[in-house]
Each structure stands twice: as C-alpha cells, then as structure tokens.
Design a protein around this motif. Structure first.
Motif: not given
Length: 212
Positions: A53-56, A97-104
């Motif tokens: 869900r986080l990736a999506r 979530r931290w990694h997702a924020k960086d990538l986004r």
C-alpha cells in the motif's frame, strides 16, 4: 546473489496465485556478504500488505515495493543487527515510510527533515550540502546520501558518530541523543560536528587507528 521472496514459498504457488500477488524480493546478505538476521524478513512478511500500500500510494507503483522493503531491511540490519526490538514489523514500516518520502521527493535534499538532521554542522557546511547537488550527485542516485555518509564514518572507526547520525535523522533532540548514548549531549554534538563536517568538507581519511 541470494534473495528472499515474500510471501514465503512464492515459487511454489500456482501461476494463477503468482499473478495475483506482487512479490517482494530482498537481497539475503549485506554488503560484506553476511547473512541478515532472518527475523527481519519475517517482519517484512507480517507487514507485506502495508508495504505494498505504501508503494502504491506514495510511489504510485506497487512494483517498487521490493525497493522499499530491501532498503528498510538493510538499513535496520546495519543499525540494529540481530536486535529486532519489541516490534520489528513496526520498525520495518516506519523505515519504509522514510524511504518512500525520500523517493517521492526525488532527492534527500527535498525532505524537510534534512535541515534538522544537519543541525549540528557549521553553517558553511550545511549550506554547501543543502544547495550544491552537483558535488554529491553520485552519492545518492540509488541510495540515500546519509547511508553513504554513515558507511564512511564506520570505515573511519567512528561508530558512535554514525549512531548519532541515525538518531538525529530519526528526529531525536541532542538531549535524547545524550540519553540514548549515556553521554553529555553537548560533547556528543561537538564530536558530531567535527567528524561529519570533516567528511563533507573533503575526502574522509581513515582514522580508525586514532578514533576520538
């Protein structure tokens, strides 16, 4: 190179079952070839739907879930080793979530927490890192810049400074860092400024023989 696939046993699923699931693939060993504590992979298994869900939602591509999961597992392994803590699955989600924020955000610079994490540095060094992407472009194309910095600190024998870096990136105040490491926060902050500033101002020379 060995990989762990989640859900476990995915290879034995029927073609129809495989098509219905986006698998998560994570490298089994760390950069030194050491096998990562299996409990971290079990933790991923527990929260695999949350990671998808986080990736999506954050990256708009559920197939990037492996990227999030692997970065989270390896980061936590380097930080905590076999110490899984009370909620390893929760740790995985928080780190993801931290990694997702960086990538986004597109780069580590764009995330609001960077300035807080560099709070202990001289203004000149801070401004250089935050405003001059050309000098450091290659350092964070695939991995977060801070992971690279932590590796350099570890190589220099500055394990404690690397730990401080992880704590301030997690949003800890210097008072909390002092409590965590059972040392005077002002002394820790000075040591942090000295070592991180030394690396940012030029190539970090190994000082493992003379750790401060």
């Amino acid at each position: 190179m060995q990989y762990v696939t989640i859900p476990f046993g995915f290879e034995g699923f029927s073609p129809q079952e495989q098509e219905a699931i986006v698998p998560i693939c994570i490298q089994r060993t760390d950069r030194l070839g050491k096998e990562i504590e299996w409990g971290w992979f079990e933790a991923v298994s527990e929260v695999q739907e949350g990671l998808r869900r986080l990736a999506r939602s954050w990256l708009e591509d559920v197939w990037r879930v492996s990227e999030l999961a692997e970065a989270s597992v390896h980061t936590l392994w380097y930080r905590h080793g076999a110490n899984l803590g009370d909620s390893p699955a929760g740790r995985i989600l928080v780190q993801a979530r931290w990694h997702a924020k960086d990538l986004r955000a597109g780069s580590w610079q764009s995330r609001r927490g960077v300035a807080v994490g560099l709070e202990g540095l001289d203004e000149l060094v801070r401004s250089r890192v935050l405003t001059d992407p050309t000098a450091y472009e290659g350092l964070y194309q695939k991995e977060m810049y801070f992971k690279d910095l932590a590796e350099h600190l570890n190589d220099a024998g500055q394990i404690e400074v690397s730990r401080m870096l992880a704590l301030v990136r997690d949003g800890r105040s210097w008072g909390e860092v002092g409590e965590e490491l059972a040392k005077d926060p002002d002394a820790l902050r000075m040591k942090f400024r000295r070592w991180v500033g030394r690396f940012l101002q030029g190539p970090l020379k190994s000082s493992a023989r003379n750790p401060v």
